[in-house]
Every structure is written in C-alpha cells, then in structure tokens.
Design an enzyme around this catalytic site. Structure first.
Site, PDB file in Angstrom:
ATOM      1  CE  LYS A  22      -5.655   4.526  -5.329  1.00 61.42           C
ATOM      2  NZ  LYS A  22      -4.643   3.480  -5.445  1.00 61.42           N
ATOM      3  CG  ASN A  23      -0.621   4.162  -7.090  1.00 59.44           C
ATOM      4  OD1 ASN A  23      -1.595   3.980  -6.366  1.00 59.44           O
ATOM      5  ND2 ASN A  23      -0.531   3.657  -8.316  1.00 59.44           N
ATOM      6  NE  ARG A  92      -3.628  -6.513  -0.796  1.00 51.34           N
ATOM      7  CZ  ARG A  92      -2.330  -6.382  -0.671  1.00 51.34           C
ATOM      8  NH1 ARG A  92      -1.782  -5.210  -0.835  1.00 51.34           N
ATOM      9  NH2 ARG A  92      -1.581  -7.423  -0.378  1.00 51.34           N
ATOM     10  CB  CYS A 116      -8.705  -6.526  -2.923  1.00 56.45           C
ATOM     11  SG  CYS A 116      -7.583  -6.343  -4.284  1.00 56.45           S
ATOM     12  NE  ARG A 121      -3.503  -5.837  -4.365  1.00 58.65           N
ATOM     13  CZ  ARG A 121      -3.825  -4.555  -4.551  1.00 58.65           C
ATOM     14  NH1 ARG A 121      -5.063  -4.186  -4.584  1.00 58.65           N
ATOM     15  NH2 ARG A 121      -2.874  -3.662  -4.692  1.00 58.65           N
ATOM     16  N   PRO A 122      -0.949 -11.269  -1.645  1.00 58.67           N
ATOM     17  CG  PRO A 122       0.646 -12.840  -2.280  1.00 58.67           C
ATOM     18  CD  PRO A 122      -0.498 -12.033  -2.809  1.00 58.67           C
ATOM     19  CB  ILE A 123       1.555  -8.917   3.000  1.00 57.45           C
ATOM     20  CG1 ILE A 123       0.847  -9.747   4.080  1.00 57.45           C
ATOM     21  CG2 ILE A 123       0.601  -7.892   2.401  1.00 57.45           C
ATOM     22  CD1 ILE A 123       0.567  -8.966   5.340  1.00 57.45           C
ATOM     23  CG  ASP A 124       4.562 -14.000   0.333  1.00 56.71           C
ATOM     24  OD1 ASP A 124       3.908 -13.074  -0.206  1.00 56.71           O
ATOM     25  OD2 ASP A 124       5.132 -14.869  -0.330  1.00 56.71           O
ATOM     26  CB  ILE A 328       0.715  -7.138 -11.775  1.00 56.48           C
ATOM     27  CG1 ILE A 328       1.783  -6.585 -12.731  1.00 56.48           C
ATOM     28  CG2 ILE A 328       0.966  -6.689 -10.341  1.00 56.48           C
ATOM     29  CD1 ILE A 328       3.205  -6.979 -12.415  1.00 56.48           C
ATOM     30  NE  ARG A 398     -10.205   2.276  -3.125  1.00 53.27           N
ATOM     31  CZ  ARG A 398      -9.790   1.107  -2.701  1.00 53.27           C
ATOM     32  NH1 ARG A 398     -10.538   0.049  -2.910  1.00 53.27           N
ATOM     33  NH2 ARG A 398      -8.653   0.983  -2.063  1.00 53.27           N
TER      34      ARG A 398
HETATM   35  C1  UD1 Z   1       0.671  -3.066  -7.328  1.00 54.05           C
HETATM   36  C2  UD1 Z   1       1.417  -2.657  -8.589  1.00 54.05           C
HETATM   37  C3  UD1 Z   1       1.468  -1.162  -8.613  1.00 54.05           C
HETATM   38  C4  UD1 Z   1       0.045  -0.634  -8.550  1.00 54.05           C
HETATM   39  C5  UD1 Z   1      -0.710  -1.154  -7.344  1.00 54.05           C
HETATM   40  C6  UD1 Z   1      -2.177  -0.791  -7.364  1.00 54.05           C
HETATM   41  C7  UD1 Z   1       3.334  -3.628  -9.729  1.00 54.05           C
HETATM   42  C8  UD1 Z   1       4.635  -4.299  -9.608  1.00 54.05           C
HETATM   43  N1  UD1 Z   1       2.734  -3.264  -8.599  1.00 54.05           N
HETATM   44  O1  UD1 Z   1       1.374  -2.614  -6.208  1.00 54.05           O
HETATM   45  O2  UD1 Z   1       2.100  -0.721  -9.790  1.00 54.05           O
HETATM   46  O3  UD1 Z   1       0.037   0.757  -8.531  1.00 54.05           O
HETATM   47  O4  UD1 Z   1      -0.625  -2.559  -7.332  1.00 54.05           O
HETATM   48  O5  UD1 Z   1      -2.821  -1.346  -8.449  1.00 54.05           O
HETATM   49  O6  UD1 Z   1       2.852  -3.397 -10.825  1.00 54.05           O
HETATM   50  N2  UD1 Z   1       3.351 -10.153  -4.141  1.00 54.05           N
HETATM   51  C9  UD1 Z   1       3.541 -11.308  -3.417  1.00 54.05           C
HETATM   52  N3  UD1 Z   1       3.876 -11.181  -2.086  1.00 54.05           N
HETATM   53  C10 UD1 Z   1       4.033  -9.974  -1.492  1.00 54.05           C
HETATM   54  C11 UD1 Z   1       3.839  -8.810  -2.248  1.00 54.05           C
HETATM   55  C12 UD1 Z   1       3.486  -8.935  -3.574  1.00 54.05           C
HETATM   56  O7  UD1 Z   1       3.414 -12.428  -3.912  1.00 54.05           O
HETATM   57  O8  UD1 Z   1       4.353  -9.930  -0.297  1.00 54.05           O
HETATM   58  C13 UD1 Z   1       2.991 -10.265  -5.567  1.00 54.05           C
HETATM   59  C14 UD1 Z   1       1.586  -9.724  -5.829  1.00 54.05           C
HETATM   60  O9  UD1 Z   1       0.620 -10.712  -5.679  1.00 54.05           O
HETATM   61  C15 UD1 Z   1       1.690  -9.233  -7.250  1.00 54.05           C
HETATM   62  C16 UD1 Z   1       3.123  -8.742  -7.349  1.00 54.05           C
HETATM   63  O10 UD1 Z   1       3.839  -9.405  -6.309  1.00 54.05           O
HETATM   64  O11 UD1 Z   1       1.540 -10.272  -8.160  1.00 54.05           O
HETATM   65  C17 UD1 Z   1       3.281  -7.235  -7.232  1.00 54.05           C
HETATM   66  O12 UD1 Z   1       2.729  -6.804  -6.058  1.00 54.05           O
HETATM   67  P1  UD1 Z   1       3.088  -5.408  -5.399  1.00 54.05           P
HETATM   68  O13 UD1 Z   1       3.892  -4.571  -6.288  1.00 54.05           O
HETATM   69  O14 UD1 Z   1       3.553  -5.666  -4.037  1.00 54.05           O
HETATM   70  O15 UD1 Z   1       1.615  -4.840  -5.281  1.00 54.05           O
HETATM   71  P2  UD1 Z   1       1.220  -3.433  -4.838  1.00 54.05           P
HETATM   72  O16 UD1 Z   1       2.186  -2.833  -3.908  1.00 54.05           O
HETATM   73  O17 UD1 Z   1      -0.199  -3.539  -4.450  1.00 54.05           O
END
Ligand code: UD1
Length: 419
Positions: A22-23, A92, A116, A121-124, A328, A398
């Site tokens: 999936k990922n 998301r 969620c 889950r920010p995207i900064d 995480i 999912r």
């Molecule tokens: C994450 C998991 C991934 C998992 C997926 C679904 C990690 C490192 N990532 O990926 O293995 O398959 O969820 O469950 O284990 N963050 C920020 N700002 C950003 C992006 C991220 O602060 O712009 C923080 C997130 O809040 C989180 C961490 O960084 O604490 C990791 O996030 P990220 O790897 O980006 O999340 P996903 O891509 O959703």
C-alpha cells in the site's frame, strides 16, 4: 463501515502470500501524472485507498482502467491541476499528488489534508522544501495554491526523515534545471520502490535507501512504463504478529526478510523461531514467549510505527512487562482502550505504553479507529476466547487485501460482514 467477526483460539498454520505494498502503490500512482503517457502497474493491492487514488486520477482527467491487481493509467489527457477536497479528506496521503502536478503543470492546488486519527500530521516540511525549489505557496482559506515558472535546483535538508515530504520533493524535482539534493531523506523501502519506478519512467534519480537522494532534472519522460509494485512489508509483519499470538507455524511468501529486520530481531528475542530465505519468512512458536524491555518506533530501518499496534497486541499476551514508546504519531493509541476491553492490561503515559502481559483475552465488541489499530484488534481477536467483533472494518480494508480469506486459509475463523 463493515465489521470482522472472529472466533478466537485457532493456531495459524500454513502458507500465505503478501500483496503489493500500500505504502508503495499510492505514491507511485501519484507519480503517474508525470509522464503524460501510459503507466502499467502490476501487483497492485486493490484496497480502499487504491480506489481513492484512482478516483483522484480520474478526476484530474487521466484515463484509468484496472483488472486483477493491475492498473493502467494514461495521463496524456490530464486537464486539471486541483485535487478535489472530498478525495483529499478520504486519504491524507493524497498530498503527494501536489509534487507530481506542480512538476508537470507548474501549478497545483489541494486543500490541507488536516489531522487524522493518528494526530496532527503537519505538512510544513513539504511546503518549506517546495519554497526552496522556487515554488510559490499561497494559503487561501485552507487551500494550498502552488505555482512556479521554473523549478530551481537546491539542497534540501529535511529536519526529520519524513516519508511524505521526501516523496513530494522527489516528484517536484523530476524536471528541475540542474539538480535537487535531499539530505536526511527517508530511507523506507517504499521510497526505493518509487525511485525505481521513476527511473523506469526516465527520471534521473539516485541515492535512494541512503541519507541523501539526488534528482537530476530531465527534459522528458518515457511514454510507456510497466512496473511491478514491491510486496507489503507491513502486511507481512502483521501476519508474523498474528502467527506468534496464536503460537502458529506459518510461512509468509513473497517478502524480503531484510525489510522486516527490526521486527524479526524482536520476535527472535521474544523466543519465536524464525527462518528466513531470500523471499520468505517462516515463523514457528513452540514455547512461552518473553516480554520486551523497551522498544520505540523510529524511521526505517528501525521499528516501524505501522507495526506498533499489532506487536502491542502480541506483547499484551506475553507474561511480564513490555514497554513501547511511540515517537512518530502522538495519537497512535486508539487501539489501547479497545485492547483493554478484551482483557489486556496496557497503561499509557505520554506516548509510552506499559504493557503488562495477561494469560487470557475475552472476545468483545471493539472498535477499529484506524488501519493498524484495527489490525491489532484482529490480532487480539485471533487469540481471545469466544467471539470478537471488530467494528470499523473500513479502516482495516484501507490497508489489507483479502485479509479474512488469507487468515481463513491459515486456519483462523474470521468473517467479514459488509453493512
Ligand atoms: C508515516 C510513517 C510511515 C507510515 C505512514 C502511514 C515514518 C517516518 N513515517 O509517513 O512509515 O507508513 O506514516 O502510517 O515512520 N512531520 C512534520 N511535518 C511534515 C511532515 C511530517 O512535522 O511536514 C512529522 C509528522 O508529524 C511525524 C513525522 O514527521 O511525526 C513523520 O511523518 P512522515 O514520515 O512525513 O509521515 P507519513 O509520510 O505520513
């Protein structure tokens, strides 16, 4: 929402094949917008999230057809650059479409995916990296509008090895003039899979699987790409936890054991017999298991957050105290009260989970609030005495293809009821 009904107590026994990851498939589907041509994807898990990604592609104007585990995307006639809000809210990770669309069309818009069930889950990181590539980001009433004349080369130092940000930056950089270097990038196997797919498409990218990925811009991509999606290591890890909790004897086929080393090391430490080959893992549990003093979730190659809930269910049935720290996601804990309803003894202290193993669990009606949490409830249900009903099957669907069928072949008694 649907539900799963499990009659617990059966040992899992036999062989199972894992589906495509999936990922990996979701970012690869998002990448298909890039080539203005045809992408044929094989070994695709036909999951709810896969269908959301298909709906996004269709809404953007791509032709999409699919058959058994194969999807064909033709993005030639793609004519929209804004991703529909209701589809983003459904999944998301659709934020990754931003990188591909801006790369090809120089403009893109998408709503904030928002938080969620797992937390904020920010995207900064995504957006500040885009700005470093010369992309203008406007934030208007919860809609992100991105536009650019020319993507500029740069070195991006990620503050954290974010999977989603790494994928978005790679996609945004495919046509850069010069090169983009991503430092402290994510090293997850699914990033490697995406890079391999993009290379087949004609992109010039290297370094995946290490701390630094480099993307050298190309002018054009190939019109026709065929790619087979890698197997799902999280599904394989889930089967390992489910096999261990039932003291089973199971061979999991189609998985590279290297990708699950962090989990396998823990299972071996607990006392499971693990046998690995190039593309399969056997697990046999024939003795009382031991608890785990301490483990924490971290980016690959360390223990994945996506297996924390399933391993927790297993540890909850192992005599002694185990401790897990979730690093995480601040809210990946929704499964705990549900597991406790079944008789587990798990206490939470600020994302530190103290698990006091018990001998028995009892079947209950429990609620899945997210994908992996739902899988942990099924794991517990396979062990529990009597009937467990896991409501909220839509979350589980999912990420797990044919879960009930695969488990029943292994000797479980589980029924999926669609309502
Ligand atoms: C994450 C998991 C991934 C998992 C997926 C679904 C990690 C490192 N990532 O990926 O293995 O398959 O969820 O469950 O284990 N963050 C920020 N700002 C950003 C992006 C991220 O602060 O712009 C923080 C997130 O809040 C989180 C961490 O960084 O604490 C990791 O996030 P990220 O790897 O980006 O999340 P996903 O891509 O959703």
């Amino acid at each position: 929402m649907g539900k799963y009904i499990i009659k617990g107590g059966n040992k899992l026994n036999g062989e199972v094949f894992v589906s495509g990851a999936k990922n990996a498939v979701l970012p690869i589907l998002a990448s298909t917008v890039l080539n203005s041509g045809i992408c044929i994807l094989k070994n695709v898990p036909m999951l709810l999230d896969t269908f959301v990604a298909i709906d996004i592609l269709k809404d953007l104007g791509c032709d999409v057809s699919y058959g058994e585990n194969t999807i064909v995307v033709n993005s030639k006639n793609m004519n929209k650059t804004n991703v529909k809000e209701d589809l983003v809210k459904k999944m998301r990770s659709s934020i990754i479409f931003l990188g591909g669309i801006i790369s090809r069309f120089k403009e893109a818009s998408i709503c904030y995916p928002g938080g969620c069930n797992l937390g904020k889950r920010p995207i900064d990181f995504h957006l500040s990296a885009f700005e470093k590539l010369g992309i203008k980001i406007e934030d208007n009433q919860n809609i992100i509008k991105a536009s650019v004349d020319t993507i500029k080369e740069n070195v991006i130092n990620l503050p954290f090895a974010s999977v989603g940000a790494t994928q978005n930056i790679i996609l945004a950089s495919v046509f850069v003039e010069g090169k983009v270097v991503i430092k402290n990038c994510a090293k997850e196997p699914e990033i490697i899979d995406m890079a391999k797919f993009l290379r087949k498409m004609g992109a010039n990218i290297y370094g995946e699987g290490t701390h630094t990925i480099t993307i050298k811009g190309v002018k054009k991509l190939n019109d026709l790409v065929e790619y087979t999606i890698m197997p799902d290591r999280i599904e394989a890890g889930t089967f390992l936890c489910m096999s261990a909790i039932t003291k089973g004897n199971v061979k999991i086929n189609g998985i590279n054991p290297q990708y699950l080393k962090s989990l396998l090391d823990i299972l071996i430490e607990m006392g499971c017999n693990i046998y690995t080959n190039k593309d399969n893992i056997k697990i046999k549990v024939d003795k009382t298991l031991k608890p785990v003093d301490f483990l924490e979730t971290k980016p690959y190659p360390y223990f994945p957050t996506d297996l924390q809930p399933q391993l927790m269910a297993l540890l909850a049935t192992v005599d002694g105290i185990s401790i897990i720290k979730e690093n995480i996601f601040e809210a990946r804990n929704k499964h705990i009260p549900e597991l406790n309803k079944m008789g587990c003894n798990i206490v939470e202290d600020n994302n530190m989970f103290i698990i006091n193993g018990v001998d028995n669990l009892t079947g209950e009606k429990v609620y899945s609030k997210d994908l992996r949490g739902g899988a942990s409830l099924i794991t517990a249900g396979l062990f529990a005495k009597g009937k467990t009903t896991v409501e909220g099957a839509c979350y589980i669907n999912r990420g797990y293809e044919l879960l009930d069928k695969k488990l029943n072949i292994l000797g479980a008694d589980i029924k999926y009821i669609k309502d």
